[in-house]
Scaffold this motif. Structure first.
Motif, PDB file in Angstrom:
ATOM      1  N   TYR A 192      39.129 -19.198  25.247  1.00  0.00           N
ATOM      2  CA  TYR A 192      37.759 -19.436  25.690  1.00  0.00           C
ATOM      3  C   TYR A 192      37.538 -20.924  25.949  1.00  0.00           C
ATOM      4  N   ALA A 193      38.085 -21.754  25.060  1.00  0.00           N
ATOM      5  CA  ALA A 193      37.934 -23.208  25.201  1.00  0.00           C
ATOM      6  C   ALA A 193      38.536 -23.703  26.506  1.00  0.00           C
ATOM      7  N   LYS A 194      39.678 -23.142  26.891  1.00  0.00           N
ATOM      8  CA  LYS A 194      40.339 -23.567  28.120  1.00  0.00           C
ATOM      9  C   LYS A 194      39.518 -23.214  29.354  1.00  0.00           C
ATOM     10  N   ARG A 195      38.646 -22.213  29.225  1.00  0.00           N
ATOM     11  CA  ARG A 195      37.825 -21.798  30.366  1.00  0.00           C
ATOM     12  C   ARG A 195      36.447 -22.466  30.377  1.00  0.00           C
ATOM     13  N   MET A 196      36.146 -23.232  29.347  1.00  0.00           N
ATOM     14  CA  MET A 196      34.840 -23.899  29.293  1.00  0.00           C
ATOM     15  C   MET A 196      34.789 -25.056  30.295  1.00  0.00           C
ATOM     16  N   LYS A 197      33.675 -25.178  30.972  1.00  0.00           N
ATOM     17  CA  LYS A 197      33.458 -26.259  31.928  1.00  0.00           C
ATOM     18  C   LYS A 197      32.158 -26.981  31.576  1.00  0.00           C
ATOM     19  N   PHE A 198      32.162 -28.294  31.754  1.00  0.00           N
ATOM     20  CA  PHE A 198      30.972 -29.097  31.525  1.00  0.00           C
ATOM     21  C   PHE A 198      30.635 -29.866  32.791  1.00  0.00           C
ATOM     22  N   VAL A 199      29.369 -30.215  32.936  1.00  0.00           N
ATOM     23  CA  VAL A 199      28.920 -30.970  34.105  1.00  0.00           C
ATOM     24  C   VAL A 199      28.255 -32.263  33.635  1.00  0.00           C
ATOM     25  N   LEU A 200      28.702 -33.380  34.200  1.00  0.00           N
ATOM     26  CA  LEU A 200      28.099 -34.687  33.936  1.00  0.00           C
ATOM     27  C   LEU A 200      27.490 -35.193  35.239  1.00  0.00           C
ATOM     28  N   THR A 201      26.170 -35.321  35.241  1.00  0.00           N
ATOM     29  CA  THR A 201      25.464 -35.859  36.398  1.00  0.00           C
ATOM     30  C   THR A 201      25.005 -37.266  36.031  1.00  0.00           C
ATOM     31  N   THR A 202      25.384 -38.257  36.840  1.00  0.00           N
ATOM     32  CA  THR A 202      25.119 -39.626  36.417  1.00  0.00           C
ATOM     33  C   THR A 202      24.842 -40.574  37.580  1.00  0.00           C
ATOM     34  N   ASN A 203      24.083 -41.600  37.283  1.00  0.00           N
ATOM     35  CA  ASN A 203      23.919 -42.747  38.167  1.00  0.00           C
ATOM     36  C   ASN A 203      23.881 -43.988  37.277  1.00  0.00           C
ATOM     37  N   SER A 204      23.490 -45.117  37.819  1.00  0.00           N
ATOM     38  CA  SER A 204      23.524 -46.358  37.034  1.00  0.00           C
ATOM     39  C   SER A 204      22.405 -46.437  35.993  1.00  0.00           C
ATOM     40  N   SER A 233      25.954 -31.317  30.069  1.00  0.00           N
ATOM     41  CA  SER A 233      25.773 -30.009  29.435  1.00  0.00           C
ATOM     42  C   SER A 233      26.893 -29.080  29.869  1.00  0.00           C
ATOM     43  N   GLU A 234      27.009 -27.961  29.170  1.00  0.00           N
ATOM     44  CA  GLU A 234      28.010 -26.965  29.552  1.00  0.00           C
ATOM     45  C   GLU A 234      27.580 -26.277  30.835  1.00  0.00           C
ATOM     46  N   LYS A 235      28.545 -26.024  31.701  1.00  0.00           N
ATOM     47  CA  LYS A 235      28.269 -25.308  32.942  1.00  0.00           C
ATOM     48  C   LYS A 235      28.099 -23.835  32.632  1.00  0.00           C
ATOM     49  N   LYS A 236      26.948 -23.289  33.009  1.00  0.00           N
ATOM     50  CA  LYS A 236      26.673 -21.886  32.735  1.00  0.00           C
ATOM     51  C   LYS A 236      27.497 -20.999  33.669  1.00  0.00           C
ATOM     52  N   ARG A 237      27.995 -19.912  33.113  1.00  0.00           N
ATOM     53  CA  ARG A 237      28.766 -18.977  33.932  1.00  0.00           C
ATOM     54  C   ARG A 237      28.441 -17.557  33.507  1.00  0.00           C
ATOM     55  N   VAL A 238      28.771 -16.614  34.377  1.00  0.00           N
ATOM     56  CA  VAL A 238      28.525 -15.209  34.066  1.00  0.00           C
ATOM     57  C   VAL A 238      29.442 -14.787  32.921  1.00  0.00           C
ATOM     58  N   GLN A 239      28.862 -14.199  31.894  1.00  0.00           N
ATOM     59  CA  GLN A 239      29.636 -13.772  30.736  1.00  0.00           C
ATOM     60  C   GLN A 239      29.889 -12.269  30.803  1.00  0.00           C
ATOM     61  N   PHE A 240      31.163 -11.920  30.677  1.00  0.00           N
ATOM     62  CA  PHE A 240      31.523 -10.511  30.675  1.00  0.00           C
ATOM     63  C   PHE A 240      31.897 -10.027  29.273  1.00  0.00           C
ATOM     64  N   THR A 268      22.969 -33.520  26.457  1.00  0.00           N
ATOM     65  CA  THR A 268      22.859 -34.941  26.143  1.00  0.00           C
ATOM     66  C   THR A 268      22.327 -35.698  27.361  1.00  0.00           C
ATOM     67  N   TYR A 269      21.291 -36.494  27.121  1.00  0.00           N
ATOM     68  CA  TYR A 269      20.707 -37.336  28.163  1.00  0.00           C
ATOM     69  C   TYR A 269      20.756 -38.787  27.682  1.00  0.00           C
ATOM     70  N   ALA A 270      21.200 -39.677  28.537  1.00  0.00           N
ATOM     71  CA  ALA A 270      21.255 -41.102  28.189  1.00  0.00           C
ATOM     72  C   ALA A 270      20.416 -41.905  29.169  1.00  0.00           C
ATOM     73  N   ASP A 271      19.639 -42.833  28.646  1.00  0.00           N
ATOM     74  CA  ASP A 271      18.817 -43.718  29.458  1.00  0.00           C
ATOM     75  C   ASP A 271      19.351 -45.140  29.274  1.00  0.00           C
ATOM     76  N   LEU A 316      30.338 -46.963  36.300  1.00  0.00           N
ATOM     77  CA  LEU A 316      29.268 -46.264  35.591  1.00  0.00           C
ATOM     78  C   LEU A 316      29.658 -46.170  34.128  1.00  0.00           C
ATOM     79  N   ARG A 317      28.708 -46.411  33.235  1.00  0.00           N
ATOM     80  CA  ARG A 317      29.020 -46.450  31.804  1.00  0.00           C
ATOM     81  C   ARG A 317      28.916 -45.088  31.137  1.00  0.00           C
ATOM     82  N   SER A 318      28.944 -44.042  31.945  1.00  0.00           N
ATOM     83  CA  SER A 318      28.737 -42.684  31.454  1.00  0.00           C
ATOM     84  C   SER A 318      30.041 -42.058  30.965  1.00  0.00           C
ATOM     85  N   GLY A 319      29.893 -40.871  30.352  1.00  0.00           N
ATOM     86  CA  GLY A 319      31.044 -40.124  29.887  1.00  0.00           C
ATOM     87  C   GLY A 319      30.610 -38.795  29.330  1.00  0.00           C
ATOM     88  N   PRO A 320      31.548 -37.961  28.923  1.00  0.00           N
ATOM     89  CA  PRO A 320      31.178 -36.657  28.364  1.00  0.00           C
ATOM     90  C   PRO A 320      30.429 -36.785  27.046  1.00  0.00           C
TER      91      PRO A 320
END
Length: 203
Positions: free
Chosen positions: A7-19, A25-32, A55-58, A128-132
């Protein structure tokens, strides 16, 4: 455990960032799978990564707003940035066509009362100073984090002209002090329950 690893290998996360900010957050997917089984698998995986639900960073106020599951309830907490005391190394390696550079640091986890060694790889060419999750603060985008029991690596980087990042509602967020007090009281509550349980079944 094998199902958790799969399950861990199939988990995906999305990081949306600017300066100015980022949202992770975790990418939502259809659960079977069975919902109960999914919750068990996610809990097991979470014990490895210990990522927040969101997680949100300012970067303008140097503040974090994150959602964390505490005592089976999602709580919103607002704190300052974590200090990893990063030490940048000379080692480099290619990640997604970019030259990534190694950094090592440490992280103190308040919930588990443990200090963890962190290895991060960042791309200086993407300033960009961002990360997971909370793993950030380096002079370049963090694209890989190595923790004692898990490795999280970027699989895709997309550049967009405009990135809109909505700030989460922080009206009911705990402060750093309230968060620390809550964790402390929760630990005492769990210790008390454990003592009661053990005494009830002592022979």
């Amino acid at each position: 455990m094998k199902k958790s690893m799969d399950y861990a290998k199939r988990m995906k996360f999305v990081l949306t960032t600017n300066s100015k900010a980022f949202f992770f957050s975790e990418k939502k997917r259809v659960q079977f799978e069975n919902p109960t089984l999914v919750n068990v698998l996610k809990s097991t995986v979470a014990s490895f990564t210990r990522f927040n639900e969101e997680t949100y960073a300012d970067f303008e106020t140097y503040s974090l707003i994150f959602v964390q599951n505490l005592m089976s309830v999602d709580r919103t907490i607002k704190t300052g940035f974590h200090d990893f005391d990063w030490e940048i190394k000379s080692e480099t390696k290619p990640i997604l066509g970019f030259e990534a550079r190694k950094a090592i640091g440490t992280y103190y986890n308040l919930i588990w009362d443990t200090t963890t060694d962190v290895e991060a790889w960042f791309i200086p060419a993407i300033p960009l100073r961002s990360g997971p999750d909370i793993y950030m603060g380096l002079p370049g985008l963090v694209v890989e984090v190595r923790l004692p029991k898990v490795i999280v690596t970027a699989t895709l980087i997309e550049e967009k002209e405009k990135v809109s990042i909505e700030k989460p509602d922080e009206a009911t967020a705990m402060s750093q002090e309230e968060y620390e007090d809550y964790v402390s009281s929760s630990k005492k509550q769990l210790e008390s329950l454990n003592r009661d349980y053990n005494s009830s079944y002592s022979i």
